[in-house]
Design an enzyme around this catalytic site. Sequence first.
Site, PDB file in Angstrom:
ATOM      1  N   LYS A  79       0.862  -1.181   0.000  1.00  0.00           N
ATOM      2  CA  LYS A  79       0.000   0.000   0.000  1.00  0.00           C
ATOM      3  C   LYS A  79       0.895   1.227   0.000  1.00  0.00           C
ATOM      4  CE  LYS A  79      -4.488   1.004   0.613  1.00  0.00           C
ATOM      5  NZ  LYS A  79      -5.664   0.301   0.110  1.00  0.00           N
ATOM      6  N   GLY A 179     -21.648   5.871   5.231  1.00  0.00           N
ATOM      7  CA  GLY A 179     -20.704   6.382   4.225  1.00  0.00           C
ATOM      8  C   GLY A 179     -21.282   6.218   2.830  1.00  0.00           C
ATOM      9  N   GLY A 181     -19.756   7.423  -0.128  1.00  0.00           N
ATOM     10  CA  GLY A 181     -18.732   7.827  -1.086  1.00  0.00           C
ATOM     11  C   GLY A 181     -18.806   6.957  -2.330  1.00  0.00           C
TER      12      GLY A 181
END
Length: 366
Positions: A79, A179, A181
């Site tokens: 990551k 959420g 998004g």
Amino acid sequence: MLFETLATSGHEQVVFCNNPDAGLKAIIAVHNTVLGPAVGGVRMRHYANEADAVRDVLRLGRTMTYKNALAGLNIGGGKAVILGDPKVDKTEALFRAFGRAVDALGGRYITAEDVGTDVNDMELIYLETEFVTGVHQVHGGSGDPAPFTAYGTLQGLMASLQRKFGHEEVGKVSIAVQGLGHIGMELVKLLKERGAKLFVADLDPKLVERAVSEYGAEAVSCSDIYDVPADVFAPCAMEGVIDAQTLERLKAKIVCGSANNQLASHAVGDELYRRGILYAPDYAVNAGGVMNVSLEIDGYNRERAMRLIRSIYHNVSKIFDLSERENISPQYAADRIAEARLTSIGKLKLPMGRTRPRMGHLRGEH
Ligand code: NAI
């Protein structure tokens, strides 16, 4: 101190990138390349301090190893984080400088979108390196992974409904989505199409308004979303949302959503298990995006991607089987399955690093 942390978290390599001219401060964490090149998105976030950024990238990198191993992918885990506010600090130079840092790793790390970054950012990175996925389809990419993550989350949800209620009919249940998004809104759309009753919350009132007007969802405040009488709680915002306090408030019988690292600790997962709340492990449920982008390495094919993403139903069911058989919580069961694959394949293969992956989008295979 840092080396001690690395030893505990098991990372192979962590690279700090600093390019003041481009305003770039980034960290790339290559956790494990036993199964293949480390693949994981790049997150852009305004961290309170650098230690928080290090902690975040190390935890997320390790999660990617488990996610990719459990998903049966031939890739390792890693990551990256870019320290900065995605709303004000994005520039072409910043992403190109990051692209060069990725390129310097020679394919040990392949990047993609994550929270705070999007397809357009990947296109800028692509100007500097081939080791990026989630680029536009005209470049042989697979585009934004978010709709695929949402579709995968739906597969995990259906497997959870089957296990808990003996059916997988989304239209018969109510779901609280935290959420709205990229993933949350897409998930709301998929759930609405199947007739679910929806409760929604987001910090951004415009997103809430959209979910209400377009998908007939019921708006709930961010602080009340844990308390609604829904069958399923779907965390699709940030990490650590289920902790000792929020757990007490949950009415849901299932927790299944896209957010990474939803549980504040493994102890919280054990408590969910003890209370009979079925937790579908986050990294099994939210693998749709990485499954999709991973196919860019060999040459992208949408039909193959959708088939692969539907396997999340099977992966989540397998976790529940092991959890029931061994009387362990699902997140331990998931870890066990991932670790078993890493161990057995690790015995067969040399760690990555000597061979460069041949990126499918460069060969025009899509
Ligand atoms: P996003 O940044 O587009 O959406 C997150 C949403 O959550 C935002 O609208 C934000 O306002 C809202 N939010 C933040 N705190 C909140 C709170 N306390 N209560 C209610 N809403 C809150 O991120 P995206 O891409 O939708 O990802 C969501 C989660 O899924 C993240 O944890 C991410 O790591 C994870 N994930 C995303 C993947 C992808 O393909 N985008 C892949 C795998 C995991």
